[in-house]
Structures are given as C-alpha cells and as structure tokens.
Design a protein around this motif. Structure first.
Motif, PDB file in Angstrom:
ATOM      1  N   GLN A 245       0.827  -1.204   0.000  1.00  0.00           N
ATOM      2  CA  GLN A 245       0.000   0.000   0.000  1.00  0.00           C
ATOM      3  C   GLN A 245       0.869   1.265   0.000  1.00  0.00           C
ATOM      4  O   GLN A 245       0.722   2.168   0.840  1.00  0.00           O
ATOM      5  CB  GLN A 245      -0.968   0.009   1.174  1.00  0.00           C
ATOM      6  N   ILE A 246       1.791   1.294  -0.962  1.00  0.00           N
ATOM      7  CA  ILE A 246       2.638   2.466  -1.162  1.00  0.00           C
ATOM      8  C   ILE A 246       2.547   2.877  -2.637  1.00  0.00           C
ATOM      9  O   ILE A 246       2.181   2.066  -3.488  1.00  0.00           O
ATOM     10  CB  ILE A 246       4.105   2.192  -0.790  1.00  0.00           C
ATOM     11  N   PRO A 247       2.855   4.132  -2.959  1.00  0.00           N
ATOM     12  CA  PRO A 247       2.877   4.530  -4.363  1.00  0.00           C
ATOM     13  C   PRO A 247       4.151   4.031  -5.049  1.00  0.00           C
ATOM     14  O   PRO A 247       5.236   4.082  -4.468  1.00  0.00           O
ATOM     15  CB  PRO A 247       2.838   6.060  -4.306  1.00  0.00           C
ATOM     16  N   VAL A 248       4.008   3.550  -6.270  1.00  0.00           N
ATOM     17  CA  VAL A 248       5.145   3.194  -7.120  1.00  0.00           C
ATOM     18  C   VAL A 248       5.076   4.088  -8.349  1.00  0.00           C
ATOM     19  O   VAL A 248       4.057   4.115  -9.046  1.00  0.00           O
ATOM     20  CB  VAL A 248       5.120   1.707  -7.528  1.00  0.00           C
ATOM     21  N   VAL A 249       6.155   4.840  -8.593  1.00  0.00           N
ATOM     22  CA  VAL A 249       6.202   5.799  -9.700  1.00  0.00           C
ATOM     23  C   VAL A 249       7.326   5.398 -10.646  1.00  0.00           C
ATOM     24  O   VAL A 249       8.462   5.178 -10.217  1.00  0.00           O
ATOM     25  CB  VAL A 249       6.432   7.235  -9.179  1.00  0.00           C
ATOM     26  N   VAL A 250       7.013   5.288 -11.938  1.00  0.00           N
ATOM     27  CA  VAL A 250       8.017   4.948 -12.944  1.00  0.00           C
ATOM     28  C   VAL A 250       7.994   5.996 -14.045  1.00  0.00           C
ATOM     29  O   VAL A 250       6.957   6.587 -14.333  1.00  0.00           O
ATOM     30  CB  VAL A 250       7.771   3.542 -13.551  1.00  0.00           C
ATOM     31  N   THR A 251       9.155   6.253 -14.648  1.00  0.00           N
ATOM     32  CA  THR A 251       9.193   7.167 -15.781  1.00  0.00           C
ATOM     33  C   THR A 251       9.391   6.377 -17.067  1.00  0.00           C
ATOM     34  O   THR A 251       9.993   5.310 -17.076  1.00  0.00           O
ATOM     35  CB  THR A 251      10.318   8.209 -15.637  1.00  0.00           C
ATOM     36  N   ASN A 252       8.860   6.936 -18.131  1.00  0.00           N
ATOM     37  CA  ASN A 252       8.907   6.310 -19.450  1.00  0.00           C
ATOM     38  C   ASN A 252       9.338   7.369 -20.456  1.00  0.00           C
ATOM     39  O   ASN A 252       8.956   8.533 -20.353  1.00  0.00           O
ATOM     40  CB  ASN A 252       7.529   5.751 -19.808  1.00  0.00           C
ATOM     41  N   GLN A 253      10.150   6.968 -21.406  1.00  0.00           N
ATOM     42  CA  GLN A 253      10.603   7.884 -22.436  1.00  0.00           C
ATOM     43  C   GLN A 253       9.622   7.886 -23.616  1.00  0.00           C
ATOM     44  O   GLN A 253       8.596   7.209 -23.577  1.00  0.00           O
ATOM     45  CB  GLN A 253      12.013   7.475 -22.895  1.00  0.00           C
ATOM     46  N   VAL A 254       9.951   8.651 -24.644  1.00  0.00           N
ATOM     47  CA  VAL A 254       9.134   8.680 -25.858  1.00  0.00           C
ATOM     48  C   VAL A 254      10.005   8.271 -27.038  1.00  0.00           C
ATOM     49  O   VAL A 254      11.227   8.315 -26.983  1.00  0.00           O
ATOM     50  CB  VAL A 254       8.525  10.075 -26.109  1.00  0.00           C
ATOM     51  N   ARG A 255       9.321   7.857 -28.092  1.00  0.00           N
ATOM     52  CA  ARG A 255      10.018   7.521 -29.332  1.00  0.00           C
ATOM     53  C   ARG A 255       9.165   7.993 -30.500  1.00  0.00           C
ATOM     54  O   ARG A 255       7.990   8.329 -30.344  1.00  0.00           O
ATOM     55  CB  ARG A 255      10.273   6.016 -29.428  1.00  0.00           C
ATOM     56  N   SER A 256       9.779   8.018 -31.687  1.00  0.00           N
ATOM     57  CA  SER A 256       9.049   8.416 -32.874  1.00  0.00           C
ATOM     58  C   SER A 256       8.102   7.310 -33.295  1.00  0.00           C
ATOM     59  O   SER A 256       8.422   6.125 -33.213  1.00  0.00           O
ATOM     60  CB  SER A 256      10.016   8.728 -34.016  1.00  0.00           C
ATOM     61  N   GLN A 257       6.938   7.705 -33.769  1.00  0.00           N
ATOM     62  CA  GLN A 257       5.941   6.750 -34.242  1.00  0.00           C
ATOM     63  C   GLN A 257       6.211   6.438 -35.713  1.00  0.00           C
ATOM     64  O   GLN A 257       6.379   7.335 -36.532  1.00  0.00           O
ATOM     65  CB  GLN A 257       4.548   7.368 -34.093  1.00  0.00           C
ATOM     66  N   SER A 258       6.295   5.141 -36.025  1.00  0.00           N
ATOM     67  CA  SER A 258       6.545   4.745 -37.402  1.00  0.00           C
ATOM     68  C   SER A 258       5.303   4.944 -38.252  1.00  0.00           C
ATOM     69  O   SER A 258       4.184   5.057 -37.750  1.00  0.00           O
ATOM     70  CB  SER A 258       6.974   3.275 -37.465  1.00  0.00           C
ATOM     71  N   ASN A 259       5.490   4.973 -39.551  1.00  0.00           N
ATOM     72  CA  ASN A 259       4.354   5.141 -40.462  1.00  0.00           C
ATOM     73  C   ASN A 259       3.338   4.022 -40.312  1.00  0.00           C
ATOM     74  O   ASN A 259       2.136   4.218 -40.425  1.00  0.00           O
ATOM     75  CB  ASN A 259       4.839   5.205 -41.912  1.00  0.00           C
TER      76      ASN A 259
END
Length: 362
Positions: A245-259
């Motif tokens: 019962q604790i918060p878990v925080v994760v970060t995520n990066q971004v990438r280019s979307q392919s066609n």
C-alpha cells in the motif's frame, strides 16, 4: 500474488519441504499444474495435494472487499502522496495514489526527474508537513539522481525544515538509491525488494527510467514486441504497490511513431497522405514501452511541451477527467502556472507534444 513463496504460506513443514525439493517454490508453480500431476511429482496422495492446493489458493488469492470497505480504507489511510501542486492534487483526488502504479511519460529534459526528486522529498517529510515520514527506494537507471539538486529543491520548498541543523542530511539519508546496469540486475533488485520494504519502512518506490532498462536490448534485437521484456517487472511492481500500500512511480521515455503505427485501428479512418507534415509530426511521439505497458499502469501523467509552455497532462486515471496544467521548473522544483487545468478530449488525451518550446532553456 502468483509470485508469493510457498515456504511463507504456513503449510506443514514436511509438505513445504517436499515442494522445495521438487523446485516448486511459488504459488504460480503449484497452481499451474493439475492435481494428478502434482501428486505424481510430489509423491504424496491426492488428499494431501488437495489440502496443500487449497491452502496455497487461499493465501495467493486476494481477499474480496466491498465498495464501502474500499471507500472507508481510502478515507482512513489518506490514500495519497500529495505532490504539493494544488491543481494536480485536486485532479487526482489527493495526489499520487497509494497501492497503485503511476507512470510519468515525456521527452528527455521535460521535467520528469525533477518531479521524482520532489516526490522523494515529500515521502520523507514528517507527517505534520504533509509527508509520509518514511524511506524511499529510488532506482536510478540513467544516473540522473542528484543529491545536490534534491537538497536545493528542499531548501527552497521547505526552508523551515531544511535550515534546521542536520535535518537535511537526515532526510537525504532516508533515500536509498539503486543503480542497476541491466534488466537482469533490475529483476534481481525487485526480488529482494519486499524484504527491504519491511526492514526499512519504505513509503515510495521510484524507477527512473523504466524505458532505459530495455533500450540496449531493443537496439541489439528487434524480435518480439518492445514491451515484452517488462511484463514480469510490471506485474511485480504492481503487486508490491498493492501488497505494501505504497505509491510506485516509474518514468517512461518517448520515441518516434513509425508510419505503420500511425493508423492502426479501423476507427481512426483512412490514411490521408495529403495532410500537412506539421500536423503529422506533431502526433508522431508515443510512449516508448508500447501499448501493453500503457494498459498495465494505473495512472499516466504525460509531460509535454507546446504553445510555448510545458504541461502535465492527466492522460489516464480511474478517478480523474483528462486535464492539463502548464508548469515551469524553478529552484524549488516544478511549479504550476495555474491550478485551473484545461480539459483535454479526443485524440489529444493520448498525444505527446514536444514542439514550439525549448525544454532545455530553463
């Protein structure tokens, strides 16, 4: 729940030893096999197998709760870690929820780590100042954690606390920094984490960043879906959040979307090759870890830049509408320019913008 150890389930010692000797160590191992197969593998009779399976099922399966009980638990426990950003806390019904997995996604340099550093401080603050008065496990996969910057944020956010002799050092000493160099190192850290949580009164876990753990793997091999290596860590992090019962925080990066990814579903309509390049580029940033990962997180906060400002957008929450808040990064960390958020609808909820603003200017 499937990863709970059989040796901790209160089985008779003789039966627990038989399971261990046959290398059946978790609830998943035992419950994945038919009773007849277990009987043959363990060398015991059917009644003993059924008794053991019943016990394992009772322990592994979470107890049910009524909606009223859940509501009362949330009210009595507080249920959230406030971010000190009033508008965002109101949108999230109190802050970062306990017992849930919250994701911060956005381009590099936008402010995700600044947000994580401030959360770390808030979790270590005494309860009388709105904190959780606990320890923090900060899994720093990109070596971005800065003690100097964290103290700077603390001195400018909570001068009455950090100017007290020795208190800043005491709070910094409550933050446990782990720097895994690979996905396997990270997995081993997770397996040892439940014991660490109990021994150190941990009140917050941060992983900054999750995407960095598999970037090397995806560069070496394109086989299989990008999010596949993190299915087990995702499940385990959620179970830790729920169990403790604790918060878990994760970060995520971004990438280019392919066609090929630009239009993947029938409801998006036909591809229009005549649409302006500026419009298409604006929608070509997506979260790096893929759609299965996105379905697994409980809360998604998108950090983006457009129209000359940075924004924190509540893109996914079971309790909140989609809303965006403009922000700046100051010596005290992230500050909202307005507590009155702007409602977001339609495709804008899932889009990630990074145009019209230099995110490295400040």
């Amino acid at each position: 729940m499937a990863n709970k150890l059989i040796c901790q389930m209160g089985l008779p010692s003789s039966m627990a030893n038989i399971f261990a000797a046959r290398n059946i160590t978790t609830a998943k191992d035992a419950l994945s096999l038919p009773e007849v197969d277990l009987m043959a593998l363990l060398g015991v009779d059917l009644d003993q197998v059924r008794s053991a399976v019943t016990r394992i099922s009772e322990i592994a399966c979470p107890p049910y709760q009524t909606a009223l009980a859940l509501m009362e638990d949330r009210v009595s426990s507080g249920g959230h870690l406030p971010t000190s950003l009033r508008g965002l806390d109101e949108a999230l019904c109190g802050g970062i929820p306990l017992g849930a997995l919250t994701e911060l996604v956005g381009p590099s340099g936008i402010g995700k780590t600044q947000f994580c550093l401030k959360l770390s401080l808030l979790a270590t603050l005494p309860a009388c100042y709105g904190g959780l008065n606990g320890r923090v496990i900060y899994i720093d996969t990109e070596s971005k954690f800065s003690s100097h910057r964290m103290i700077e944020i603390g001195e400018n956010s909570f001068p009455q606390i950090f100017r007290s002799e020795g208190l800043a050092q005491k709070m910094a000493g409550r933050i446990i920094v782990i720097r895994p160099t690979s996905l396997s190192d990270f997995t081993q850290s997770l397996q040892q984490m439940k014991l660490t949580l109990l021994q150190n009164e941990v009140k917050l876990i941060i992983v900054d960043s999750m995407a960095a753990l598999i970037s090397g793997d995806t560069e070496r091999s394109t086989a299989g879906p990008r999010q596949h290596p993190l299915r087990w860590p995702l499940s385990f992090l959620k179970s830790i959040a729920e169990f403790s019962q604790i918060p878990v925080v994760v970060t995520n990066q971004v990438r280019s979307q392919s066609n090929d990814e630009f239009l993947r579903f029938p409801f998006q309509g036909q591809r229009n090759d005549t649409c302006e390049n500026t419009v298409r580029l604006e929608s070509h940033l997506i979260a790096a870890l893929g759609i299965q990962w996105a379905h697994g997180v409980n809360i998604r906060l998108v950090f983006e830049a457009h129209s000359g400002h940075r924004f924190i957008k509540v893109a996914k929450s079971p309790l909140s509408r989609a809303v965006a808040f403009p922000f700046i990064v100051e010596s005290s960390g992230i500050s909202l320019l307005s507590d009155e958020g702007t409602d977001v609808s339609g495709p804008e909820i899932s889009r990630i913008h990074c145009q019209g603003h230099n995110i490295f200017a400040q």
